[in-house]
Design an enzyme around this catalytic site. Structure first.
Site, mmCIF file in Angstrom:
data_model
loop_
_atom_site.group_PDB
_atom_site.id
_atom_site.type_symbol
_atom_site.label_atom_id
_atom_site.label_comp_id
_atom_site.label_asym_id
_atom_site.label_seq_id
_atom_site.Cartn_x
_atom_site.Cartn_y
_atom_site.Cartn_z
ATOM 1 N N LEU A 179 0.881 -1.164 0.000
ATOM 2 C CA LEU A 179 0.000 0.000 0.000
ATOM 3 C C LEU A 179 0.916 1.210 0.000
ATOM 4 O O LEU A 179 1.914 1.229 0.733
ATOM 5 C CB LEU A 179 -0.885 0.033 1.260
ATOM 6 N N ASP A 180 0.601 2.220 -0.821
ATOM 7 C CA ASP A 180 1.488 3.375 -0.834
ATOM 8 C C ASP A 180 1.428 4.091 0.513
ATOM 9 O O ASP A 180 0.526 3.872 1.325
ATOM 10 C CB ASP A 180 1.169 4.315 -2.001
ATOM 11 N N THR A 181 2.398 4.937 0.752
ATOM 12 C CA THR A 181 2.570 5.554 2.070
ATOM 13 C C THR A 181 1.327 6.310 2.521
ATOM 14 O O THR A 181 0.977 6.296 3.710
ATOM 15 C CB THR A 181 3.789 6.497 2.054
#
Length: 243
Positions: free
Chosen positions: A107-109
């Site tokens: 999951l992106d930041t």
């Protein structure tokens, strides 16, 4: 036998949560249990660390060293066990787990929600492989309102710079002024696929939370905490990827 780690199959099944030893014996006698692809017989001994056991076609994990966790990733946490730039990574949340584990996908930041953590390389590889088409559900706060035609447009497919993408399901959960809460289901694993897709159709994402991966749901798991996957969740995951 002791040095090989072999135990009676009914004891292994009972230890894995299939009920009492007597109930496990009944499963075996009814022909509902296979070991390494073959129908099991009463009295057989198995090594729980290596045997591949299925009950009614569903995988039963008997190796106590195998770790399967659901993690609710908070916003701002990097999807890596440790980050070279010193940002907060996943490893800081699982310091109590002695085994070396890794994350399944990313999951992106800026995104939140469900990540799976495991030390089962075969399962992780297949869950991430596009050929198995594991569905993932996201709840997104986006720029709104949402036109009634958007679901149909997404279902027909939208072409991005790296190729077309289609969705499995879409619905509007809530609308308020110029923002909407939607739920979208995809089986794609390309980088930032949901954000890019919704941006392409004119509804940029303000907040994204992944709520489901296959049979595993985020539920009421608090941000920054983990839980062990339930036996039925594990069975469904293994079945979905042919293990």
């Amino acid at each position: 036998m002791a040095e090989t780690g072999e135990q009676r199959l009914q004891k292994v099944l009972a230890s894995a949560g299939l009920g009492s030893r007597r109930a496990s014996e009944e499963l075996i006698a009814a022909g509902r249990v296979t070991v390494d692809g073959k129908r099991a017989e009463l009295g057989v001994r198995v090594d729980p660390a290596t045997a591949v056991i299925h009950v009614d076609g569903e995988r039963v994990i008997t190796d106590v060293r195998t770790v399967h966790l659901a993690f609710n990733k908070p916003r701002g946490v990097v999807s890596s066990m440790a980050d070279e730039q010193g940002r907060k990574g996943l490893g800081e949340f699982v310091t109590a787990v002695p085994e070396r584990i890794f994350h399944v996908g990313r999951l992106d930041t800026d995104s939140e929600g469900l990540l799976l953590l495991t030390n089962d390389g075969d399962l992780a590889h297949r869950l991430m492989h596009p050929s198995y088409e594991i569905a993932k559900t996201y709840r997104c706060e986006v720029r709104g309102p949402i036109p009634m035609s958007l679901g149909r447009r997404l279902a027909k497919g939208v072409t991005l710079e790296d190729g077309p993408v289609t969705i499995d399901d879409f619905k509007v959960i809530d609308e308020h002024e110029n923002r909407s809460l939607i739920e979208i289901v995809v089986h794609e694993g390309r980088k930032h696929i949901v954000r890019r897709l919704l941006d392409e159709v004119g509804h940029p994402v303000f907040r994204l939370v992944r709520t489901r991966i296959g049979a595993v749901t985020l539920g009421n798991l608090k941000p920054g905490t983990v839980r062990n996957l339930r036996r039925e969740e594990l069975g469904a995951l293994y079945k979905a990827v042919g293990l």
